[in-house]
Design an enzyme around this catalytic site. Structure first.
Site, PDB file in Angstrom:
ATOM      1  N   GLY A  81      45.992  40.590  29.529  1.00 13.87           N
ATOM      2  CA  GLY A  81      45.489  40.984  30.831  1.00 13.87           C
ATOM      3  C   GLY A  81      46.154  42.216  31.418  1.00 13.87           C
ATOM      4  O   GLY A  81      46.518  43.161  30.708  1.00 13.87           O
ATOM      5  N   ASP A  84      58.901  30.251  30.119  1.00 10.56           N
ATOM      6  CA  ASP A  84      58.015  29.634  31.100  1.00 10.56           C
ATOM      7  C   ASP A  84      58.639  29.892  32.465  1.00 10.56           C
ATOM      8  O   ASP A  84      59.731  29.395  32.766  1.00 10.56           O
ATOM      9  CB  ASP A  84      57.909  28.135  30.814  1.00 10.56           C
ATOM     10  CG  ASP A  84      56.895  27.434  31.705  1.00 10.56           C
ATOM     11  OD1 ASP A  84      56.600  27.958  32.806  1.00 10.56           O
ATOM     12  OD2 ASP A  84      56.406  26.357  31.317  1.00 10.56           O
ATOM     13  N   TYR A 130      45.152  29.140  45.464  1.00 14.43           N
ATOM     14  CA  TYR A 130      45.369  30.526  45.043  1.00 14.43           C
ATOM     15  C   TYR A 130      45.720  31.408  46.234  1.00 14.43           C
ATOM     16  O   TYR A 130      46.666  32.197  46.182  1.00 14.43           O
ATOM     17  CB  TYR A 130      44.118  31.056  44.342  1.00 14.43           C
ATOM     18  CG  TYR A 130      44.333  32.410  43.697  1.00 14.43           C
ATOM     19  CD1 TYR A 130      45.017  32.521  42.493  1.00 14.43           C
ATOM     20  CD2 TYR A 130      43.849  33.575  44.289  1.00 14.43           C
ATOM     21  CE1 TYR A 130      45.225  33.752  41.900  1.00 14.43           C
ATOM     22  CE2 TYR A 130      44.051  34.809  43.710  1.00 14.43           C
ATOM     23  CZ  TYR A 130      44.738  34.893  42.512  1.00 14.43           C
ATOM     24  OH  TYR A 130      44.949  36.126  41.936  1.00 14.43           O
ATOM     25  N   LYS A 144      49.256  33.537  46.908  1.00 17.25           N
ATOM     26  CA  LYS A 144      49.263  34.991  47.029  1.00 17.25           C
ATOM     27  C   LYS A 144      49.710  35.465  48.412  1.00 17.25           C
ATOM     28  O   LYS A 144      50.368  36.504  48.529  1.00 17.25           O
ATOM     29  CB  LYS A 144      47.885  35.551  46.671  1.00 17.25           C
ATOM     30  CG  LYS A 144      47.549  35.398  45.186  1.00 17.25           C
ATOM     31  CD  LYS A 144      48.598  36.055  44.300  1.00 17.25           C
ATOM     32  CE  LYS A 144      48.244  36.014  42.832  1.00 17.25           C
ATOM     33  NZ  LYS A 144      49.239  36.708  41.987  1.00 17.25           N
ATOM     34  N   VAL A 200      39.491  42.205  38.854  1.00 20.23           N
ATOM     35  CA  VAL A 200      39.819  42.915  37.617  1.00 20.23           C
ATOM     36  C   VAL A 200      39.337  42.059  36.452  1.00 20.23           C
ATOM     37  O   VAL A 200      39.514  40.829  36.447  1.00 20.23           O
ATOM     38  CB  VAL A 200      41.337  43.174  37.504  1.00 20.23           C
ATOM     39  CG1 VAL A 200      41.661  43.913  36.214  1.00 20.23           C
ATOM     40  CG2 VAL A 200      41.820  43.968  38.717  1.00 20.23           C
ATOM     41  N   THR A 234      39.915  40.421  33.814  1.00 15.89           N
ATOM     42  CA  THR A 234      40.825  39.689  32.941  1.00 15.89           C
ATOM     43  C   THR A 234      40.264  38.282  32.763  1.00 15.89           C
ATOM     44  O   THR A 234      39.232  37.933  33.317  1.00 15.89           O
ATOM     45  CB  THR A 234      42.229  39.600  33.553  1.00 15.89           C
ATOM     46  OG1 THR A 234      42.171  38.749  34.718  1.00 15.89           O
ATOM     47  CG2 THR A 234      42.743  40.972  33.960  1.00 15.89           C
TER      48      THR A 234
END
Length: 300
Positions: free
Chosen positions: A19, A65, A157, A161, A190, A192
């Site tokens: 990505g 991770d 999400y 963010k 984008v 990805t």
């Protein structure tokens, strides 16, 4: 504030196996940077490292991770040893989560927060001592258009963010007057695999999740290589705030003009992408491939 030159200087990139992260690594390699590549996907890191070394780049790989604080601290020590004066850190690792609050479990939401927020905080904390030793350094955190405005159906999400945005701004203020500057980048869609290879609430029908993910993916127009070039330019110019994409600029203006009522204009174009409840027709469900369910994909 001096502009940075990537040639011969070290940069660390999270989410580097694929990505935007992989494209950021390629863009920095073209500028002659030494690279520390970080991702959970060991095989993906090794493939990219082989490609970049073939072009003459100096590369170290650090499979980790980002949810594991001890592993991140150990990787930070490895990177510090290999790159004593790290010039830039660009955090591209992240994942997504589909579902409404009624559909999501606390575990599912915490999983995303651990990757998108705490992974970003952990690697930044681990590498800050090395960044401080550079005469001039910059940290770039990849936020999102959803760090400017929160859509329904994307609660986890948007939370992560917005938190990355808050972390970036607070850290920028904390490091004011030091050799290390901080900025956040706010991309729109984008191309990805983040939405198609992310995760969705176990309570959602797989076909419905696939339909919503496909509708979101259809709104993504920018190629990862173009986004990466803009991210690298913003990093080397040490910009505190970078909006990428026409949609991001429009949403930024909308939120300023209507900080309480911005959801009205946003809702219509997102209606299919946030619909995780309407059942699929049998014919359409056969043509939809859902994103992952339950098990966690590779962050980044």
């Amino acid at each position: 504030m001096p502009v940075l030159d990537a040639a011969g200087r070290s940069s660390a990139i999270t989410g580097a196996a694929n990505g935007i992260g992989a494209e950021v690594a390629r863009a920095l390699a073209r500028r002659g940077a030494r690279l520390a590549l970080i991702d959970r996907d060991r095989a993906g890191l090794n493939r990219l490292a082989e490609e970049l070394r073939a072009s003459g780049a100096e590369v170290t790989v650090h499979p980790v991770d980002l949810r594991d604080d001890a592993a991140v601290a150990a990787a930070g020590a490895e990177i510090e040893a290999a790159h004593p004066q790290l010039q830039t850190l660009i955090t591209c690792a992240g994942s997504s989560m589909l579902g409404s609050l009624d559909q999501l479990t606390m575990e599912e939401m915490r999983w995303l927060m651990d990757i998108n927020l705490w992974g970003t905080v952990s690697i930044t904390k681990a590498l800050l001592p090395s960044l401080r030793r550079s005469p001039a350094a910059h940290i770039t955190h990849i936020a999102s258009i959803y760090a400017l405005a929160s859509p329904g159906g994307r609660i986890p999400y948007a939370m992560t963010k917005f938190a990355v945005r808050a972390f970036s701004e607070a850290l920028m203020h904390e490091l004011e007057g030091s050799s290390v500057s901080v900025g956040a980048v706010y991309p729109a869609g984008v191309r990805t695999g983040i939405i198609l290879h992310g995760r969705y609430a176990a309570a959602i029908d797989p076909g419905v999740a696939g339909r919503a993910a496909a509708a979101q993916a259809a709104m993504y127009h920018m190629e990862p290589s173009e986004a990466a070039e803009r991210i690298v330019r913003a990093t080397l110019r040490r910009r505190p705030r970078t909006l990428i994409g026409r949609e991001t600029r429009l949403v930024d203006a909308l939120v300023r003009l209507a900080p309480v009522r911005y959801w009205g204009p946003m809702r219509r174009p997102l209606r299919e992408a946030i619909d995780t409840t309407t059942p699929m027709s049998p014919r359409r469900s056969e043509a939809v491939t859902p994103p992952r369910r339950g098990s966690a994909p590779t962050p980044g």
